[in-house]
Design an enzyme around this catalytic site. Structure first.
Site, PDB file in Angstrom:
ATOM      1  N   ALA A  49      -0.316   4.612  -0.551  1.00 30.64           N
ATOM      2  CA  ALA A  49      -0.569   6.132  -0.433  1.00 30.64           C
ATOM      3  C   ALA A  49       0.225   6.508   0.266  1.00 30.64           C
ATOM      4  CB  ALA A  49      -1.914   5.815   0.029  1.00 30.64           C
ATOM      5  N   GLY A  72       0.985  -1.099  -0.041  1.00 30.08           N
ATOM      6  CA  GLY A  72       0.135  -0.010   0.147  1.00 30.08           C
ATOM      7  C   GLY A  72       0.908   1.226  -0.125  1.00 30.08           C
ATOM      8  N   ALA A 129      -9.094   0.416   5.602  1.00 32.30           N
ATOM      9  CA  ALA A 129     -10.018  -0.197   6.438  1.00 32.30           C
ATOM     10  C   ALA A 129     -11.039  -0.827   5.760  1.00 32.30           C
ATOM     11  CB  ALA A 129     -10.323   0.183   7.780  1.00 32.30           C
ATOM     12  N   HIS A 133      -7.796   7.091  20.973  1.00 27.87           N
ATOM     13  CA  HIS A 133      -7.139   8.049  20.654  1.00 27.87           C
ATOM     14  C   HIS A 133      -7.707   9.163  19.658  1.00 27.87           C
ATOM     15  CE1 HIS A 133      -4.649  10.170  17.631  1.00 27.87           C
ATOM     16  NE2 HIS A 133      -3.775  10.446  18.825  1.00 27.87           N
ATOM     17  N   ASN A 134      -8.539   8.625  18.951  1.00 31.51           N
ATOM     18  CA  ASN A 134      -9.095   9.401  17.759  1.00 31.51           C
ATOM     19  C   ASN A 134     -10.387   9.818  18.505  1.00 31.51           C
ATOM     20  OD1 ASN A 134      -7.242   8.370  16.040  1.00 31.51           O
ATOM     21  ND2 ASN A 134      -8.684   7.998  14.360  1.00 31.51           N
ATOM     22  N   LYS A 179      -6.059   3.047  19.399  1.00 33.48           N
ATOM     23  CA  LYS A 179      -5.862   4.082  18.440  1.00 33.48           C
ATOM     24  C   LYS A 179      -7.390   4.567  18.215  1.00 33.48           C
ATOM     25  CE  LYS A 179      -4.434   6.291  14.775  1.00 33.48           C
ATOM     26  NZ  LYS A 179      -5.567   6.661  14.023  1.00 33.48           N
ATOM     27  N   GLU A 183      -9.169  12.740  20.422  1.00 39.24           N
ATOM     28  CA  GLU A 183      -9.156  13.841  19.160  1.00 39.24           C
ATOM     29  C   GLU A 183     -10.371  14.587  18.826  1.00 39.24           C
ATOM     30  OE1 GLU A 183      -7.860  13.587  14.702  1.00 39.24           O
ATOM     31  OE2 GLU A 183      -6.501  12.426  16.091  1.00 39.24           O
ATOM     32  N   TYR A 184     -11.287  13.803  18.701  1.00 45.44           N
ATOM     33  CA  TYR A 184     -12.614  14.487  18.334  1.00 45.44           C
ATOM     34  C   TYR A 184     -13.109  15.490  19.406  1.00 45.44           C
ATOM     35  CZ  TYR A 184     -14.271  11.794  14.110  1.00 45.44           C
ATOM     36  OH  TYR A 184     -14.406  11.239  13.246  1.00 45.44           O
ATOM     37  N   SER A 223      -0.587   6.877  14.679  1.00 48.76           N
ATOM     38  CA  SER A 223      -1.354   8.162  14.724  1.00 48.76           C
ATOM     39  C   SER A 223       0.093   9.200  14.417  1.00 48.76           C
ATOM     40  CB  SER A 223      -1.794   8.561  15.822  1.00 48.76           C
ATOM     41  OG  SER A 223      -2.206   9.761  16.006  1.00 48.76           O
TER      42      SER A 223
END
Length: 484
Positions: free
Chosen positions: A13, A11, A78, A188-189, A185, A192-193, A130
């Protein structure tokens, strides 16, 4: 004969490319593969030229290029793409080979994949990464979890490419079995929000109530970033507010007020519901993005629904001081909720999460990195079984001191018609947590009245359930669907 690669990355990207370059810069040899083979060729001829990076055009050749036990890291979108690539790998893998998912996969999928691959004699790691594209290149926060036998083979690579905190400790640690890494994770996100929405509410108060322009707010956030609020998100907020177009207009004023999301915030809220954890602040941050997306509806409502008309007549400097302390207090409460979710999930899945280690690996590389995380790590070091972060002595004293400022700011926003869902949720959680007797006794009576769901009594032992025939005609039959 070409030397075997120490690890393979599938991958290419931007995150995949940057992780490959990071690994090569740390002295590791990497084989790369991408479904679109032209990307492999372009990468080798461009950014990867002259480095210890080799490319392959087929899955078979890609797997064959990696030394055993093979370490193959997928940097894919995902979902179905991950399952499909695993199926392509399987014919060429041997017992003991390691498959790593470095994308933002749902932890339920990671648990399923770990079990399926372990049943085939393979090892699987779901790894939260992250830091965005810059973090991938210069050092992200890395949260691996899955087959424990795989970790000794990966620890050297992952700790080498991870960000380093100020004390030089790598921002990477083993989280636990099956889905632990991706769950951490995900939380964590979610945090973050919450952090981002709290900052946006502070911005809205400054702009909509205090009348500050972007340059003035740039100075405020720059100053805040020198103290207890110092963090990556405060830092970039200051930079954003100071950015101007070529004609001098603030860039932030030209951005449409509709927020996007990729789903990890929603997953966090769903997990909180599954585990019965009051994740109210982070939930409100997700819903705030939802209402922001309803731009046309909000414009119609703005023309028809009324609110307070009185303008602000207070002292700007005083409000800014209270707002800074309120934001810090709400931030403590947000992390408290996030770590409470980690605690319940760890128990439910037998992950044995080290919460101090989680806080430490978030100190660098990741989006929520801040000086505040050192304090959280210290709190869990002092009391590993801490029931709630607000009960750590240092945080107890701080929220006790700052709750008056949070209360004043929430009152100010309510009185002036400014939406502040996360600040309000922070205060509601704080007040709910410190209330020894909540009105749930009445709620339980209501449930028993209409559904015979039973209740516990103050004058009887806990775990003993009772039913009242409230109408005189219901009898003694009770529901079997009582839920604590």
């Amino acid at each position: 004969m070409q030397k075997m690669a120490q690890i393979g990355i599938a991958g290419l990207a931007v995150m995949g490319e940057n992780l490959v370059l990071n690994m090569a810069d740390k002295g590791f040899s990497v084989a790369v593969y991408n479904r679109t083979t032209a990307k492999v060729d372009a990468f080798l001829a461009g950014r990867a030229q002259g480095k210890t990076i080799s490319g392959r055009h087929t899955v078979k050749d890609f797997v064959a290029a990696i030394e055993r036990p093979r370490k193959i890291m997928m940097m894919l979108r995902a979902g179905e793409a991950v399952d499909q690539f695993i199926e392509q790998l399987l014919p060429y893998l041997q017992a003991g080979d390691i498959v790593i998912d470095g994308g933002n996969s749902n932890y339920h999928d990671t648990i399923r994949r770990a079990r399926a691959l372990e049943a085939k004699g393979l090892l699987f790691i779901g790894t939260g990464v992250s830091g965005g594209e810059e973090g991938a290149l210069k050092g992200p926060s890395i949260m691996p979890g899955g087959s424990a036998a795989a970790w000794p083979h990966l620890e050297k690579i992952f700790t080498a490419i991870a960000a380093k905190a100020e004390d030089k400790e790598p921002c990477c640690a083993w989280m636990g079995s099956d889905g632990a890494g991706h769950f951490v994770k995900m939380v964590h996100n979610g945090i973050e929000y919450g952090d981002m929405q709290l900052i946006c509410e502070a911005y809205q108060i400054m702009r909509g109530l205090l009348g500050l322009d972007p340059e003035a707010m740039h100075q405020v956030f720059t100053r805040w970033n020198q103290g207890e609020l110092q963090s990556y998100l405060i830092e970039i907020t200051a930079a954003i507010l100071g950015h101007k177009e070529k004609d001098g207009r603030p860039t932030v004023d030209l951005i449409l007020d509709t927020a996007g999301q990729k789903g990890t915030g929603k997953w966090t809220v769903n997990a909180a519901l599954d585990h019965g954890v009051p994740l109210s602040l982070i939930s409100e941050s997700v819903f705030a993005r939802c209402i922001s997306a309803q731009k046309e509806l909000r414009e119609r409502a703005a023309a028809n629904l009324t609110g307070p008309e009185a303008g602000f007549a207070g002292e700007v400097g005083e409000v800014l001081g209270r707002l800074q302390r309120a934001l810090y207090c709400a931030k403590i409460i947000s992390y408290t909720q996030g770590f409470a979710l980690l605690g319940e999930a760890s128990l439910a899945h037998n992950w044995h999460l080290d919460f101090g280690a989680v806080a430490r690996i978030w100190r660098g590389g990741c989006i929520i990195r801040s000086v505040f995380l050192d304090r959280i790590a210290a709190a869990y070091k002092q009391e590993p079984g801490l029931a709630n972060l607000l009960l750590a002595p240092s945080f107890t004293s701080e929220v006790n001191a700052a709750q008056a400022d949070l209360r004043a700011i929430v009152g100010l926003t309510a009185g002036h018609g400014i939406a502040a869902p996360c600040l309000s949720a922070a205060l509601a959680y704080y007040d709910g947590l410190r209330t020894a007797k909540l009105p749930a006794n009445l709620l339980q009576a209501q449930r028993d009245y209409f559904g015979a769901h039973t209740y516990e009594r103050l004058d009887r032992p806990r775990g003993e359930f009772h039913h009242t025939d409230w109408t005189g005609s219901g009898g003694a039959t009770t529901s079997t669907a009582y839920s604590r």
